[in-house]
Design an enzyme around this catalytic site. Structure first.
Site, PDB file in Angstrom:
ATOM      1  N   ASN A  19       1.007  -0.906  -0.012  1.00  0.00           N
ATOM      2  CA  ASN A  19      -0.009  -0.105   0.040  1.00  0.00           C
ATOM      3  C   ASN A  19       1.014   1.284  -0.036  1.00  0.00           C
ATOM      4  OD1 ASN A  19      -1.910   1.982   0.469  1.00  0.00           O
ATOM      5  ND2 ASN A  19      -2.440   1.297   2.531  1.00  0.00           N
ATOM      6  N   TRP A  20       1.120   1.746  -1.097  1.00  0.00           N
ATOM      7  CA  TRP A  20       1.856   3.163  -1.324  1.00  0.00           C
ATOM      8  C   TRP A  20       1.424   4.320  -0.744  1.00  0.00           C
ATOM      9  CZ3 TRP A  20       4.190   2.696  -6.958  1.00  0.00           C
ATOM     10  CH2 TRP A  20       4.607   1.275  -7.081  1.00  0.00           C
ATOM     11  N   LYS A  21      -0.043   4.157  -0.107  1.00  0.00           N
ATOM     12  CA  LYS A  21      -0.531   5.245   0.295  1.00  0.00           C
ATOM     13  C   LYS A  21      -0.388   6.700  -0.648  1.00  0.00           C
ATOM     14  CE  LYS A  21       0.045   3.489   4.808  1.00  0.00           C
ATOM     15  NZ  LYS A  21      -0.108   3.326   6.265  1.00  0.00           N
ATOM     16  N   HIS A 105      -9.491   0.585   4.741  1.00  0.00           N
ATOM     17  CA  HIS A 105      -8.251   0.760   5.488  1.00  0.00           C
ATOM     18  C   HIS A 105      -8.763   1.753   6.785  1.00  0.00           C
ATOM     19  CE1 HIS A 105      -4.295   2.329   6.424  1.00  0.00           C
ATOM     20  NE2 HIS A 105      -3.844   1.257   5.558  1.00  0.00           N
ATOM     21  N   GLU A 107      -7.077   4.193   7.963  1.00  0.00           N
ATOM     22  CA  GLU A 107      -6.942   5.468   7.559  1.00  0.00           C
ATOM     23  C   GLU A 107      -8.315   6.122   7.174  1.00  0.00           C
ATOM     24  OE1 GLU A 107      -3.252   5.373   5.537  1.00  0.00           O
ATOM     25  OE2 GLU A 107      -2.276   4.822   7.470  1.00  0.00           O
ATOM     26  N   GLU A 177      -5.503  -5.610  10.419  1.00  0.00           N
ATOM     27  CA  GLU A 177      -4.470  -4.463  10.628  1.00  0.00           C
ATOM     28  C   GLU A 177      -4.756  -3.784  11.817  1.00  0.00           C
ATOM     29  OE1 GLU A 177      -2.463  -3.146   6.705  1.00  0.00           O
ATOM     30  OE2 GLU A 177      -4.385  -2.097   6.949  1.00  0.00           O
ATOM     31  N   GLY A 183       1.958   1.988  10.868  1.00  0.00           N
ATOM     32  CA  GLY A 183       2.748   3.287  10.789  1.00  0.00           C
ATOM     33  C   GLY A 183       3.501   3.772  11.931  1.00  0.00           C
ATOM     34  N   SER A 223       3.354  -2.534  10.353  1.00  0.00           N
ATOM     35  CA  SER A 223       4.707  -2.139  10.720  1.00  0.00           C
ATOM     36  C   SER A 223       5.393  -3.562  10.518  1.00  0.00           C
ATOM     37  CB  SER A 223       5.016  -1.943  12.158  1.00  0.00           C
ATOM     38  OG  SER A 223       4.389  -0.546  12.522  1.00  0.00           O
ATOM     39  N   GLY A 244       2.722  -1.229   4.242  1.00  0.00           N
ATOM     40  CA  GLY A 244       2.669   0.249   3.990  1.00  0.00           C
ATOM     41  C   GLY A 244       4.211   0.844   3.643  1.00  0.00           C
ATOM     42  N   GLY A 245       4.671   1.258   4.998  1.00  0.00           N
ATOM     43  CA  GLY A 245       5.960   1.806   4.501  1.00  0.00           C
ATOM     44  C   GLY A 245       7.075   1.160   3.923  1.00  0.00           C
TER      45      GLY A 245
HETATM   46  C1  PEP Z   1      -0.883   0.052   6.057  1.00  0.00           C
HETATM   47  O1  PEP Z   1      -1.069   1.106   5.975  1.00  0.00           O
HETATM   48  O2  PEP Z   1      -1.838  -0.936   5.427  1.00  0.00           O
HETATM   49  C2  PEP Z   1       0.087  -0.480   6.686  1.00  0.00           C
HETATM   50  C3  PEP Z   1       0.232  -1.847   6.961  1.00  0.00           C
HETATM   51  O3  PEP Z   1       1.039   0.443   6.966  1.00  0.00           O
HETATM   52  P1  PEP Z   1       2.553   0.076   7.599  1.00  0.00           P
HETATM   53  O4  PEP Z   1       3.206  -1.243   7.042  1.00  0.00           O
HETATM   54  O5  PEP Z   1       3.499   1.329   7.311  1.00  0.00           O
HETATM   55  O6  PEP Z   1       2.476  -0.091   9.176  1.00  0.00           O
END
Ligand code: PEP
Length: 260
Positions: A19-21, A105, A107, A177, A183, A223, A244-245
């Site tokens: 997920n590049w957001k 998601h 967010e 998640e 994040g 994470s 994500g990151g």
């Molecule tokens: C996400 O936003 O779906 C996610 C898992 O982010 P991160 O890996 O950065 O925690």
């Protein structure tokens, strides 16, 4: 004895999705996509999906499709078409050749106040338009500390999946998640994640059937990175990750993809 080999789509798949957001310029997105394609070495046993921002979906797809990497959107509208300024419909994604979409998601739930009912509408319209769905669920830290983990999972799954047919469950991937891990650098321990995933599978069995639940992929997100992916993915009910990151660095994403 006649052995009937299960249809491919009926088997639980290992999946790593990025997920590049709201990150990357067009040039950065195409560089990242190119690095992923060039970095594959054939040892990746998981299905790979990348979810870039809307404007780069088509160009990223052109870059990665021949390498077998799928492309997903990070969101879609709950509406079919019409006067909904700024929205992107599932039909548009479908006609652009996009196969997946992230729905629910945390967010979007937290920042854009998306309710379980809106998530359900998006799930239904995305299915109608033949998209595969990465359905995100998970509890906040307050909810976990209040002993409400199962209650939150129950509510989010029951509402989102209430109108889904047995056949359509094949197009749904669950991403567990925990909001407190997204994040933040705080990862759920493999035991915490496995406990939640096993509970989700039991709940899916109650909503759909045991066989459907057994065949569904449940990804961990929060994470997850190149150092902790292998221990998480070694858990019985963890079928991969939504990243994500760490999905913004090709080397890390590919290391995660090889962590089974
Ligand atoms: C996400 O936003 O779906 C996610 C898992 O982010 P991160 O890996 O950065 O925690």
């Amino acid at each position: 004895m006649i052995y009937i080999w299960p249809k491919l789509k009926d088997m639980r798949q290992k999946i790593v999705a990025g997920n590049w957001k709201m990150n990357t310029s067009q040039a950065e997105a195409l560089t990242l996509a190119g690095e992923l394609v060039d970095g594959l070495n054939g040892s990746e046993t998981a299905t790979l999906i990348v979810c870039p921002p809307f404007p780069w979906l088509v160009s990223v797809k052109a870059k990665v499709a021949s390498a077998g990497i799928s492309v997903g959107a990070q969101n879609c509208s709950n509406m079919e078409k019409g006067a909904f300024t700024g929205e992107v419909s599932p039909a548009m994604l479908q006609s652009a050749g996009i196969s997946h979409v992230i729905i629910g998601h945390s967010e979007r739930r937290a920042i854009y106040h998306e309710s379980n009912s809106l998530v359900a509408d998006k799930v239904n319209i995305a299915l109608k338009n033949n998209l595969s769905i990465l359905l995100c669920i998970g509890e906040t830290l307050e909810e976990r500390n209040a002993g409400k983990l199962h209650e939150i999972i129950d509510e989010q799954l029951t509402e989102a999946l209430k109108s889904v047919s047995a056949e359509d469950f094949k197009s749904i991937i669950i991403a567990y998640e925990p909001v407190w891990a997204i994040g933040t650098g705080l990862t759920a321990s493999p035991e915490q994640a496995q406990e939640a995933h096993a509970y989700i599978r039991t709940k899916l069995a109650a909503i759909a059937s045991e066989q459907i639940a057994e065949n569904m992929s449940i990804l961990y997100g929060g994470s997850c990175n190149a150092s902790n992916a292998a221990t998480l993915f070694a858990q019985k009910d963890i079928d991969g990750g939504l990243i994500g990151g760490a999905s913004l660095k090709s080397e890390d994403f590919l290391t995660i993809a090889r962590s089974f």
